[in-house]
Motif scaffolding. Structure first.
Motif, mmCIF file in Angstrom:
data_model
loop_
_atom_site.group_PDB
_atom_site.id
_atom_site.type_symbol
_atom_site.label_atom_id
_atom_site.label_comp_id
_atom_site.label_asym_id
_atom_site.label_seq_id
_atom_site.Cartn_x
_atom_site.Cartn_y
_atom_site.Cartn_z
ATOM 1 N N UNK A 1 1.165 -0.680 -0.168
ATOM 2 C CA UNK A 1 0.118 -0.435 -0.185
ATOM 3 C C UNK A 1 0.788 1.198 0.007
ATOM 4 N N UNK A 2 1.275 1.063 1.034
ATOM 5 C CA UNK A 2 2.868 2.557 1.005
ATOM 6 C C UNK A 2 3.547 2.726 -0.882
ATOM 7 N N UNK A 3 3.984 1.796 -1.070
ATOM 8 C CA UNK A 3 4.284 2.099 -2.496
ATOM 9 C C UNK A 3 3.557 2.963 -3.135
ATOM 10 N N UNK A 4 2.131 1.671 -3.092
ATOM 11 C CA UNK A 4 1.532 2.628 -3.883
ATOM 12 C C UNK A 4 0.805 3.913 -3.997
ATOM 13 N N UNK A 5 0.611 3.848 -2.912
ATOM 14 C CA UNK A 5 0.469 5.755 -2.357
ATOM 15 C C UNK A 5 1.737 6.455 -2.933
ATOM 16 N N UNK A 6 2.576 6.385 -2.564
ATOM 17 C CA UNK A 6 3.892 7.134 -2.864
ATOM 18 C C UNK A 6 4.200 7.216 -4.011
ATOM 19 N N UNK A 7 4.012 5.515 -4.290
ATOM 20 C CA UNK A 7 4.600 6.400 -5.910
ATOM 21 C C UNK A 7 3.072 7.408 -6.422
ATOM 22 N N UNK A 8 2.584 7.752 -6.282
ATOM 23 C CA UNK A 8 0.498 7.894 -6.792
ATOM 24 C C UNK A 8 0.391 9.361 -6.183
ATOM 25 N N UNK A 9 1.362 9.696 -5.622
ATOM 26 C CA UNK A 9 1.915 10.776 -4.475
ATOM 27 C C UNK A 9 3.381 11.657 -5.050
ATOM 28 N N UNK A 10 4.033 10.235 -5.619
ATOM 29 C CA UNK A 10 5.877 11.142 -6.388
ATOM 30 C C UNK A 10 5.604 11.462 -6.772
ATOM 31 N N UNK A 11 4.781 11.329 -8.034
ATOM 32 C CA UNK A 11 5.328 10.074 -9.569
ATOM 33 C C UNK A 11 3.730 9.899 -10.783
ATOM 34 N N UNK A 12 2.835 9.868 -10.261
ATOM 35 C CA UNK A 12 1.886 10.122 -10.705
ATOM 36 C C UNK A 12 1.476 11.964 -11.529
ATOM 37 N N UNK A 13 1.994 13.108 -10.800
ATOM 38 C CA UNK A 13 1.861 14.227 -11.044
ATOM 39 C C UNK A 13 0.509 14.795 -11.465
ATOM 40 N N UNK A 14 -0.052 14.003 -9.807
ATOM 41 C CA UNK A 14 -1.777 14.457 -9.736
ATOM 42 C C UNK A 14 -1.109 16.129 -9.152
ATOM 43 N N UNK A 15 -2.919 16.892 -9.013
ATOM 44 C CA UNK A 15 -3.017 17.738 -8.767
ATOM 45 C C UNK A 15 -3.669 17.516 -7.005
ATOM 46 N N UNK A 16 -3.347 18.436 -6.121
ATOM 47 C CA UNK A 16 -3.920 17.749 -5.031
ATOM 48 C C UNK A 16 -3.106 16.695 -4.242
ATOM 49 N N UNK A 17 -2.417 16.178 -5.167
ATOM 50 C CA UNK A 17 -1.173 14.500 -4.252
ATOM 51 C C UNK A 17 -0.994 15.011 -2.897
ATOM 52 N N UNK A 18 -0.192 16.751 -2.504
ATOM 53 C CA UNK A 18 0.276 16.642 -1.526
ATOM 54 C C UNK A 18 -1.161 16.754 0.261
ATOM 55 N N UNK A 19 -2.237 16.989 -1.177
ATOM 56 C CA UNK A 19 -3.185 16.890 -0.158
ATOM 57 C C UNK A 19 -3.332 15.625 1.396
ATOM 58 N N UNK A 20 -3.423 14.829 -0.216
ATOM 59 C CA UNK A 20 -3.650 13.481 -0.001
ATOM 60 C C UNK A 20 -2.639 12.998 1.033
ATOM 61 N N UNK A 21 -1.778 13.742 0.903
ATOM 62 C CA UNK A 21 -0.137 13.098 1.429
ATOM 63 C C UNK A 21 -0.438 13.839 3.207
ATOM 64 N N UNK A 22 -0.621 15.110 2.851
ATOM 65 C CA UNK A 22 -1.186 15.361 4.670
ATOM 66 C C UNK A 22 -2.051 14.534 4.800
ATOM 67 N N UNK A 23 -2.771 14.149 4.712
ATOM 68 C CA UNK A 23 -4.539 13.418 5.366
ATOM 69 C C UNK A 23 -4.086 11.757 5.553
#
Lengths: 288, 295
Positions: B89-111
């Motif tokens: 899960x942390x690998x998927x979440x990490x790649x989603x936040x760091x590599x996918x270049x999505x808007x709002x990724x930092x919000x997800x990281x905070x939550x």
């Protein structure tokens, strides 16, 4: 966050994939936030609303009655003060001992330095339960059982803090220290006037981490305080609400208590998030 | 780098002194007490040497042995399940936040990371309500998608898994940050080179991301293991080790035997066994990783 390691977007035909990624992101955020949102919403419900079937998700007549009831059942103010004293003094101690030992490990040359550092790091990986029984007796032997001092003193030094400070102090230029020594500054003066300001962000990060960790910690205070409820931090006082946990009528009450305990660390986190992230990132370096 | 003998001692003494008194001495005491009969309500001097009796008892077939072996097994299961869920899960979440270049990724990281700040006691209280079989929101939501009510914490078959899930919920954000830190160490140029050679999504992940994340994953696995062994609040608060011993984990069991029942010698023998098991597991994991490296 650096751009290093990011994947460039891969051209056409990826719109569907990106839509999926956004949906995934939203789903994860919702799943992650849900328990806390539900906790706060439930704390505002009246007992009647808490009992309703099908359940009411958003309270129609939000009330703070549950918080008042919590305040009658446990001494919230006193518990908060105890938590603040425990977390505050422990954090101050950790900052001081970590700064000093981290400085020595980073900038002094002495015999067995690597061995001592390795032993220090090893203690970082020790689950507290392994030493709990003799530590409990040891603290009793020196007369600190059932007191706040008993909760605090064994935690005044911390291997992770020493490790973190060594990592950051190693980056302070030696020339800076040499110049101060030539001016006749004592080692402690150098440490507090030159080294500490140079690693201030790392100190802030360590302070926040230590404060939240010791605000939240449960096992050791529970063991050492031996039922002396005058000295209970909020996390232990909360367990008194458990007898109300059996029936749904009191859901609001229990959730109000939980919300109270969550608020201080969460508020610290929301405002100072970047420090936390930096600390964890640095802790990952033990694996490098 | 300088050699200042007096200053060295002055700087190290407070920190290392405290660690020695409150960690190293207790470890030594634990090892010694493991070979004694001793009530933890009495001074250390009352401990009497009994050789291997405590170890014979905790590995024996009496109820003491059954409970202890049950706790070891529960802790092993709990740790294995936690790691098996947290790492992917942390690998998927990490790649989603760091590599996918999505808007709002930092919000997800905070939550995600905010849950790590919540005291475990509050997590336990909230989940005890969320899991409630009759009026709990989780079963309500499951019924919307046609899944029948689950017993969660009230059945021996599901109680341990339920605690694993609340643990994963709380900790996955922390490990996601660790993974992101690992991902930032991978130079973009490696990806670009592989892309030029025609590598795409899964190949990039399998041949670049995963191998270069290995050290981070190894470190994460060890930390997740150490954290898993410490699970205490949900068990102490909600299940008290039940139903039928299914959530009786080591930290809870050792504390109950060694502190609440004051059987200090017996509890220490359990602590020593736990420590040995951890050292062996971690050493084996690292040895395995090193052998993989050589291949």
């Amino acid at each position: 966050m650096s751009a290093q390691g990011r994947l460039p977007a891969t051209g056409a035909g990826v719109t569907g994939w990106r839509a999926f990624l956004y949906l995934l992101m939203i789903a994860i955020a919702v799943a992650s936030a849900f328990p806390l949102v539900w906790m706060v919403l439930s704390s505002l419900k009246t007992p009647a609303e808490a009992m309703q079937t099908p359940p009411v998700w958003i309270p129609q007549t939000p009330s703070l009655d549950a918080y008042q009831k919590v305040n009658e059942l446990i001494r919230v103010g006193r518990s908060f003060a105890n938590s603040a004293v425990i977390a505050g003094i422990t954090t101050a101690g950790i900052l001081l001992t970590s700064l000093m030992a981290g400085y020595a490990f980073a900038k002094y040359r002495f015999r067995n330095r690597e061995v001592l550092f390795a032993i220090t790091i090893a203690t970082m990986f020790l689950p507290p339960i392994v030493t709990l029984i003799p530590l409990y007796r040891l603290v009793g032997t020196i007369g600190l059982n059932a007191s706040l001092a008993g909760v605090i003193v064994p935690n005044l030094a911390n291997a992770f803090g020493i490790f973190l400070m060594r990592q950051f102090i190693a980056g302070v230029p030696d020339e800076l220290l040499e110049a101060a020594r030539l001016d006749g500054a004592s080692e402690f003066r150098i440490l507090f006037r030159i080294v500490a300001p140079a690693v201030a962000p790392a100190l802030a990060a360590l302070a926040l981490f230590a404060f939240v960790y010791h605000w939240n910690s449960y096992l050791w205070p529970l063991t050492v305080l031996q039922g002396n409820s005058d000295n209970y931090p909020i996390v232990i006082s909360l367990s008194r609400l458990l007898s109300y946990n059996r029936s749904a009528v009191n859901t609001g009450l229990v959730m109000a208590g939980a919300t109270l305990a969550v608020l201080p660390p969460l508020i610290l986190f929301v405002f100072l998030q970047r420090f936390f992230v930096r600390t964890i990132t640095a802790s990952g370096m033990t694996g490098q | 780098m300088i050699g200042l003998r007096k200053s060295t001692f002055a700087m190290l003494a407070p920190g290392l002194g405290l660690l020695a008194v409150f960690i190293l001495v207790p470890i030594a005491l634990t090892v010694w007490l493991a070979f004694t009969k001793w009530s933890s309500q009495t001074p250390f001097t009352t401990a009497t040497f009994v050789g291997l009796d405590n170890f014979r008892e905790i590995f024996g077939s009496s109820s003491v042995g059954r409970d202890f072996k049950g706790a070891m097994l529960n802790t092993a299961l709990y740790s294995a399940m936690s790691i098996a869920l947290i790492l992917p899960l942390s690998v998927v979440f990490g790649m989603l936040i760091h590599q996918a270049e999505l808007k709002g990724a930092n919000v997800l990281r905070t939550i995600l990371f905010a849950t790590y700040m919540v005291p475990m006691i509050a997590v336990a209280l909230v989940f005890s309500k969320l899991y409630s079989p009759t009026e709990g929101p989780i079963n309500q939501l499951l019924s919307l998608v046609g899944i029948g009510p689950q017993p969660w914490l009230s059945s021996p078959d599901t109680a341990l898994v339920s605690i694993v899930l609340l643990n994963v919920w709380q900790q996955v954000g922390y490990f996601t940050i660790l993974i992101i830190a690992g991902l930032t160490q991978i130079p973009t140029s490696i990806y670009e080179a592989a892309r030029m050679d025609g590598a795409r999504g899964p190949a990039l992940f399998g041949f670049i991301t995963l191998p270069l994340l290995k050290r981070t994953l190894l470190f994460s696995a060890v930390i997740a293991l150490i954290n898993a062994v410490q699970v205490f609040e949900p068990v102490a608060l909600i299940t008290q080790g039940g139903p039928v011993g299914s959530t009786n984990v080591m930290t809870y069991h050792i504390r109950r035997v060694g502190i609440e029942r004051a059987q200090g010698g017996l509890g220490s023998a359990m602590s020593v066994t736990l420590l040995l098991a951890l050292v062996i597991t971690v050493t084996a994991v690292f040895a395995f990783a090193r052998r993989e490296d050589r291949r």
